[in-house]
Design a protein around this motif. Structure first.
Motif, PDB file in Angstrom:
ATOM      1  N   VAL A 259       3.098  14.654 -13.421  1.00  0.00           N
ATOM      2  CA  VAL A 259       2.060  15.348 -14.197  1.00  0.00           C
ATOM      3  C   VAL A 259       2.170  16.852 -14.024  1.00  0.00           C
TER       4      VAL A 259
ATOM      5  N   GLY B 215       3.574  10.038  -9.612  1.00  0.00           N
ATOM      6  CA  GLY B 215       2.701  10.409 -10.712  1.00  0.00           C
ATOM      7  C   GLY B 215       2.275  11.865 -10.638  1.00  0.00           C
ATOM      8  N   VAL B 216       1.900  12.322  -9.428  1.00  0.00           N
ATOM      9  CA  VAL B 216       1.487  13.721  -9.271  1.00  0.00           C
ATOM     10  C   VAL B 216       2.629  14.652  -9.654  1.00  0.00           C
TER      11      VAL B 216
ATOM     12  N   VAL C 259       1.967   1.912  -3.327  1.00  0.00           N
ATOM     13  CA  VAL C 259       0.906   2.545  -4.119  1.00  0.00           C
ATOM     14  C   VAL C 259       0.916   4.060  -3.891  1.00  0.00           C
ATOM     15  N   ILE C 260       0.993   4.469  -2.607  1.00  0.00           N
ATOM     16  CA  ILE C 260       1.004   5.903  -2.305  1.00  0.00           C
ATOM     17  C   ILE C 260       2.233   6.559  -2.921  1.00  0.00           C
TER      18      ILE C 260
ATOM     19  N   CYS D   5       3.909   5.599  -5.582  1.00  0.00           N
ATOM     20  CA  CYS D   5       3.707   5.716  -7.030  1.00  0.00           C
ATOM     21  C   CYS D   5       2.766   6.868  -7.343  1.00  0.00           C
ATOM     22  N   ALA D   6       1.726   7.033  -6.530  1.00  0.00           N
ATOM     23  CA  ALA D   6       0.799   8.141  -6.764  1.00  0.00           C
ATOM     24  C   ALA D   6       1.524   9.475  -6.621  1.00  0.00           C
TER      25      ALA D   6
ATOM     26  N   GLU E 216       0.837  -1.198   0.000  1.00  0.00           N
ATOM     27  CA  GLU E 216       0.000   0.000   0.000  1.00  0.00           C
ATOM     28  C   GLU E 216       0.874   1.251   0.000  1.00  0.00           C
TER      29      GLU E 216
END
Lengths: 129, 90
Positions: B84, B80-81, B73-74, B76-77, B70
């Motif tokens: 972007v 990603g932010v 996952v955070i 990677c997020a 988990e």
């Protein structure tokens, strides 16, 4: 009619979550604003999380924090403790949901920077469709 | 268009409510979700992990790898932010 009313009273949690899910679903597919779509997605997600948590509820049961001595003696009555598994799995779902929301907000910011608007039809017009 | 969306929403809601006819009533201690594996967790978790908080026992002891990934996952997020939103200098 009497049977339907009894059914609603016995399962009112599912009815509330279905209504909440319908609000989120409608916002996702009918609204033109990207932020409103995202809010709809979050409402939808909240409905699902609440639904799963509600499946763990037992009437008159307490928190899933048990007396250690009692538990080591093997004297825990299962009916007095709510089901902890839905809570744990929904913690995982919340983490994934927060990640998705963060990425979506970043993409929305980028779209706004690129096109100067968050309205779907205006964006489609600007990219020439 | 909005009418079509409303119709789809109402249809989905009606189907879900039709499906709840087979569900257990609210707070039923004998519901299928509370009778199979969860009873075993409640009875043996403290003996196996010595954690009185059953949610923490399952999250940290039985599903430690799940919890660790988990965090991935955070992470990677977050990457990603940043990717972007980063402004590239021309």
């Amino acid at each position: 009619m009497e049977g339907l009313l009894e059914e609603i009273v016995a399962k009112y949690n599912y009815w509330i979550y279905v209504v909440l899910m319908m609000i989120g679903f409608y916002a996702m597919i009918a609204k033109r604003n990207l932020v409103k779509k995202l809010i709809g997605m979050n409402i939808f997600q909240t409905a699902i999380i609440l639904f799963f948590v509600s499946t763990g509820v037992k009437r008159d049961a307490g928190l899933p924090i048990v007396d250690k001595d009692l538990a080591l003696a093997g004297a825990i009555d299962v009916a007095t403790v709510v089901n902890p598994l839905p809570h744990v799995l929904m913690l995982t779902a919340i983490v994934v949901g927060v990640s998705v929301t963060g990425i979506a907000l970043a993409v929305i910011m980028r779209v706004y920077r690129e096109y100067g608007t968050l309205e779907e039809d205006e964006i489609l017009e600007k990219i020439g469709r | 268009m909005k009418l079509l969306a409303l119709a789809a929403t109402l249809l989905t809601g009606a189907l879900l409510l039709y499906g709840t006819a087979d569900f257990p009533a609210w707070g039923d201690p004998q519901s299928p979700a509370s009778t199979h594996v969860s009873a075993g967790y409640i009875e043996t978790a403290v003996q196996e992990t010595h954690t009185p908080n059953l949610v923490a026992a399952v999250l940290g002891d039985y599903r430690a790898y799940d919890t660790m990934f988990e965090l991935v996952v955070i992470y990677c997020a977050g990457i990603g932010v940043v990717g972007v939103l980063r402004r590239v200098r021309e």
